[in-house]
Every structure is written in C-alpha cells, then in structure tokens.
Design an enzyme around this catalytic site. Sequence first.
Site, PDB file in Angstrom:
ATOM      1  N   CYS A   1     -27.595 -16.396  -2.893  1.00 16.39           N
ATOM      2  CA  CYS A   1     -26.999 -17.283  -1.906  1.00 16.39           C
ATOM      3  C   CYS A   1     -27.581 -17.257  -0.578  1.00 16.39           C
ATOM      4  CB  CYS A   1     -25.514 -16.468  -1.818  1.00 16.39           C
ATOM      5  SG  CYS A   1     -25.668 -14.669  -1.380  1.00 16.39           S
TER       6      CYS A   1
ATOM      7  N   ASN B   1     -19.991 -22.348   1.880  1.00 18.00           N
ATOM      8  CA  ASN B   1     -20.419 -21.517   0.657  1.00 18.00           C
ATOM      9  C   ASN B   1     -21.398 -22.243   0.057  1.00 18.00           C
ATOM     10  OD1 ASN B   1     -20.378 -19.934  -1.570  1.00 18.00           O
ATOM     11  ND2 ASN B   1     -18.187 -19.646  -1.626  1.00 18.00           N
TER      12      ASN B   1
ATOM     13  N   HIS C   1     -22.112 -11.708   0.894  1.00 17.26           N
ATOM     14  CA  HIS C   1     -22.332 -13.156   0.501  1.00 17.26           C
ATOM     15  C   HIS C   1     -22.925 -14.160   1.751  1.00 17.26           C
ATOM     16  CE1 HIS C   1     -22.274 -16.570  -2.201  1.00 17.26           C
ATOM     17  NE2 HIS C   1     -21.633 -17.421  -1.416  1.00 17.26           N
TER      18      HIS C   1
END
Length: 813
Positions: free
Chosen positions: A290, A478, A458
């Site tokens: 990520c 995201n 994250h």
Amino acid sequence: MDAAALERDAVQFARLAVQRDHEGRYSGAVFYYKEAAQALIYAEMAGSSLEHIQEKINEYLERVQALHSAVQSKSADPLKSKHQLDLERAHLLVTQAFDEDEKGNVEDAIELYTEAVDLCLKTSYETADKTLQNKLKQLARQALDRAEALSEPLTKPLCKVKATNIKPKPPPTRTHFPLGTNPFQEGPQPFISPQSCDAQGQRYTAEEIEVLRTTSKINGIEYVPFMNIDLRERFAYPMPFCDRCGKLPLSPKQKAMFSKWVRPEDLTNNPTMIYTVSSFSIKQTIVSDCSFVASLAISAAYERRFTKKLITSIIYPQNKDGESEYNPCGKYMVKLHLNGVPRKVIIDDQLPVDHKGELLCSYSNNKSELWVSLIEKAYMKVMGGYDFPGSNSNIDLHALTGWIPERIAMHSDSQTFSKDNSFRMLYQRFHKGDVLITASTGVMTEAEGEKWGLVPTHAYAVLDIREFKGLRFIQLKNPWSHLRWKGRYSENDVKNWTPELQKYLNFDPRTPQKIDNGIFWISWDDLCQYYDVIYLSWNPGLLKESTCIHSTWDAKQGPVKDAYSLANNPQYKLEVQCPQGGAAVWVLLSRHITDKDDFANNREFITMVVYKTDGKKVYYPADPPPYIDGIRINSPHYLTKIKLTTPGTHTFTLVVSQYEKQNTIHYTVRVYSACSFTFSKIPSPYTVSKQINGKWSGQSAGGCGNFQETHKNNPIYQFHIEKSGPLLIELRGPRQYSVGFEVVTVSVVGDPGPHGFQRKSSGDYRCGFCYLELESIPAGIYNIIPSTFLPKQEGPFFLDFNSVIPIKTTQLQ
C-alpha cells in the site's frame, strides 16, 4: 498549478472520452471521463473562472457510473496476432538500429538491421495475410539496403588484411560512473569520469567502491549502478524478452488465485506505456504494498499538478523527448535509488493474472496503460518478489524519486509534535511543490477500522491540503481505490458540510455516493487523532549543494551498545559556511539493505547524533551533551536537520549510532545544504596501537584512591615512549562497573616542557569506558593504574594505547 493548462487537459480528455463513448470503447471512455473530471477539479483549485464547472464535473462522473455496466457486458476487442506482434518487434529493431546508425555505432546497427530482416522474412513466410506480408517485405528491404550500405566500407579494406590480424570486437565494459554529480537534481546530467564521486568533486575511495559493489547484490540478484552507457541499453529483440532471473515469487494470496503469467498483448490490443499520468487511475490489488502504491499516486499527482516528470522518467525505453514508450519486445529498464546510488533494474513484461484474466498486481484503471504494473514489478523484483513484507512511503519514495525522506510521528513519546506548526509547514510546502506526503494509520481493532472506514497500518496518499475559515482539511486516497473515511466530513455527514464549504473544496457528497474511488476529505484534527505517522519526501532541489560518503561499520568494532562509549562509532566532520540570513543543512543516514528478511524484520535501530565539538572525535555520548540527539528507529533512513541562524563558520561532529549493534552494516551519509560546506571522515591520527588484556581479581580489585588500603593492590603497568608525541589511552571494563585510571610519571628524557606532568587521570569514573588523550607526552617512562570505583569489583579489562611512536609495556604488579 496552471489553471489554463488544466482546462486544456480537461477539454482534451473530454474529447477523447466522447470519441471512445461513440465508438463503443467504454473502458477507454470511463478512463478519460474520470481524467476530464479530475482536470476540472484541479483547474478550479487553481482559480479557473470557467462557468458551470461543477455541473460539468458531475456530468462526467455520472456518465462514468452509467458506463460501468456497459463495460462489464461488452466483449473485449480482438487481440493482435503473433505475426502482427512480430511486425511491431521488427519495427523496433529497425528503430534501434537507426539510433545506433546515427551515433556511428556501425557494427551494432548492422546487427540490428540484420535481425530485423531475418524476422521480417521469417514472419512473411508464416502469414497468409497479404497486407501484412507486403509490410514485412517492405521493412525487410529498407533494413537490408541500409545494412548493405553500412557493410561496404567495412568489407573493402578487410580484403587486404590477413585473417590472423583480425581481432574480435571486445565486449563493452562498464567503466563509466553513475549518471551525474548529484543524480537527484533535475535537468541533464554531465558525464563524469569513472573515479568521480559527488558535487564537491571528491573521488570514491577504495572502501566506498567496495561498499557499493557489496551492496549491489540484493536478494541474490546484482543491481549495478545506473551509468551513462545504460542509456544505450538494447531493448529490441526478434523474440519476446524473458528476464533471466525468472518469474517473481508470488504472495500467498496471489498463489491462491493465480492462473498464469501473461504479457500486455495478451490483455489488450493497444498496450501503451502512459496515456496520462494520474493518481486517480492507480489501483492496488492483493500485493501488500500500500505504501508503494500510495507513493506512485502522489508522484503522479505531482507530475500532473506541476508538469514536471518525476515518476514516469524512471522507466525505459524512452523516445528522443525523454518519454517512456511501450516495447513490443517486452524488455524494460527501471532506474531506482537503492543502497546509496541510482541502480539499474531489468524486467520483462510478464504479469500474473487469475482465472478470469484479471491482473493480480497493481494496475491503471485504463487496462491498456502499463507504467503502474511495470514500475511495481521492478520494485517488487528488488524486494524479493510479490510476497512483499510491506514498507513505508519514506523507503518507497526515496527508491522511486531519490527525494529526501522524513518521518513525523504524531503519537511518539520521544518526538514532539505540534499540530498547528506542522499544518502550516505542510500547507505551505505542499502547494509550492517542495514535498510529497503520505499518512499512515497505526494499529487498531477490526471494529475501530470498520467504524471509521480506515484500514489498520495502511498508507494513504495526500492529494491536497486546504484551509477554510479556520477549518483545516486533508484530501487522502486509499490505494485500494475504495473504502473511505466514515467520520466527520465524510460523504454521509449531513451535519458539518455547508454549501459554502462544499463549493470551496469542490465537493458534492452526492458524487462519492455514486462511485467509491477511495478518495475523501478528512479534517486535520481527525487525521492527527486517527493516523499515526506522516511521511514526507523533500525535493532535493531545495538544497543545491550535496555530497555523500559510503562506508561500513563492522560489528566487531566496539561494544554492542554505545550507551557509554562512542570511541568505535563512525564519526564525521561537517564544516558549514553560513551566509547572512541563516541556512539549513540536512544529513541523511541510509542503511543499505540486501536481504528480504532484513527488510521484513528490520532489527537495526540507527540514528545520527550531532555534537558541537569543532569536528573533533567524541568519546562519551553525553559529555559534551549532544547539540542534536537522534531517535533510534528501525527504518533504513534517518534525517537530521541542522538549522543555522548566525553567519560564519560552524563546525560539527556527526556520529553514527545504533541501539544494539548485532551485524555489520553498510551505509551512506549524504549531506544537503543551500550553502557551501565540507564533509569528511574524522581520521585517526594514530598509526601505532597496543592492547593489554588484564583483570581485577581478588586482592587486585582494589577500587579507586578513596580506598587507600586496597587501591595500592590494583594492577600496575609501565610503558616506555622513546620520543615525544600524541597519546590516546582507553580503558574498557564491565559495563556494570565505573572504571578509571591514573598515569604517573616515573622519569622523562630531557626537559619535559609545558607538556610534562607528575600525575594525570582519566577524570570521573564512568560505566564501562574511559579515556585520556594527550596532545603530546614527553619521552620517558610512565606507570598506569587501572581500577574500578569500588573494591572487590572483579572482571576483565582492556587497556589500549594509540600513538605515532612505538610503545613498550610491562606489567609491574
């Protein structure tokens, strides 16, 4: 940002979207409608005065939503045949042959032209397509004519030369230095001689060359420094290129879904390297990277906002305008900043897919666009495969861009954090284009994550920072391209959004309710509460002067912990010429990583400690107190920022430190500054060393001079120096004991002068280590008495003598 340029982008993207929409090419239409909407959003942020801009944005996004079902139902366009692909490869062979031809590399050009001819003829015999046959034969004739024209001057003189005198062409050697004096600066890089090192014109030492050679091998594969000669890398081949290192290891999730490896031409009939650089088109899948995908996203956003190539410039082949291009032969080269220098990473274009033909790696929402998947593959190759242990954006962005990493912990006991000061700094620097930013969540329960729409540990890309009437906001993405913040100022918040605020942030809650792309606004206060770390990557162009030193710290040098002694720590002298108005000097310590397990379980806690000791060696961690004390973190990068306010010469000692030294480490120290400076290792003036191994045991553990009855029982050694000169004596003992020593003059040769003494000591008793350094000690005979502070403290000790003159030692007691 240039509002007019963004408006032009929006018009172009909208035109392409409508064209593909009318042609029934719905995937392309969706991509370009999204890009047109995003260009208008940025244009409005930049002050665009276009009327009804929000309505146009909504119109494009509504069309995106309407086309999604059509995309799912429409069958894909037919893929190109093998023979069509062979024609594309032949064209590339001729193109690269022509490039070599232009440069005067005749033999290389002939080889490429010949391979193109062979491929064209072979394919023309295999295909029954007359049109394709004609194209192949025409290309073959052109290549053959040029090859023959080049061969004539070579063959005529050779007829008069005896065969025994003909020597084969030697293979190319890598004798050039990595590109540029500072490979992180923008603009063309000058050629540098093989020995050169940095912006200060220094040469690499033999030690530095060995460090860079040793850390070229990462996870068993060698990644050599990127050099001028690599711009001539061959990319054209008659057959699809296969990486000799084999397929990348897959992650467990990938393995569970994996079907096969495919090339871009197996997925689309029109593969392209880059349609348009966009952070909104990047999508992470099941690879646990990520932070890497967030890094790609903010790099792409930077390119779009400031029209400066940052991420797309690192992948080759490139055309004469420096733009990355699709290679039908399947070979690519990516330049990554790894272990101290830019390095060369070669990959093929084979990508993993599942049984539905969906990619199991990150990709662009425009399925024909390759740059996301290929740059990710290059990085994953270096990291040991798609079974990536995870990273942070400091590491990833430094590898991708060479920008300077900094870490801001918002909830750390050892690092102060000011919400107001940090926001002001981020706001100003972000809008100037000085910094790239990501934010990462910390550990949280599944219930907390579900409640707030956040993913634990994250990374999120920071796409925008805004302030409105005292309210402060961050726009985040995201990398999953779905799952958004559910708290205040989410699209479902009916309490806090006002029409005025919606207009300022160009936000209509109805739009994200229609499509979840993982992009959302969050208040600065909520980000500081629910996120853990902010990662910054600074443009090195802010600090024009730069140099570096590559080195090794052997695990055998000094104690495991440097809590009591810095005598064996690497130390450097930094001298800065500060101008009127002050200056900033940044020092980046980067530990080289060569093993995947080391990356996954980073147990090396490193830091840099700064002392104001005029560049002299420091022996005690707290004496003198550090000017800037470092926080030991298990990240490969640690940034120290030195702020200077008074003009003149400032001299510092920089000390590399570890929490617990278990392994030998290789590292780079790079200094950046806006003003002139010099930077060098602190050399040892001593050429002669002698060590005595002793111990305090029983009666000989007599303690310090406060204990007169027993102190006289301590070990006594005598040393003899034939000439006057400098002397360093170090005593090391058990860390749990405070130790010290005395030096007593027995006799001297001639007049001792101002350096003579009767008795000197190492000063206060200290835990485990003490020293005495004499600028000059007269020739003569001396006794030295090492002791612990208290009697009956038994254990071994080491006495080290360092000088430029031979020393004779004997034990008296």
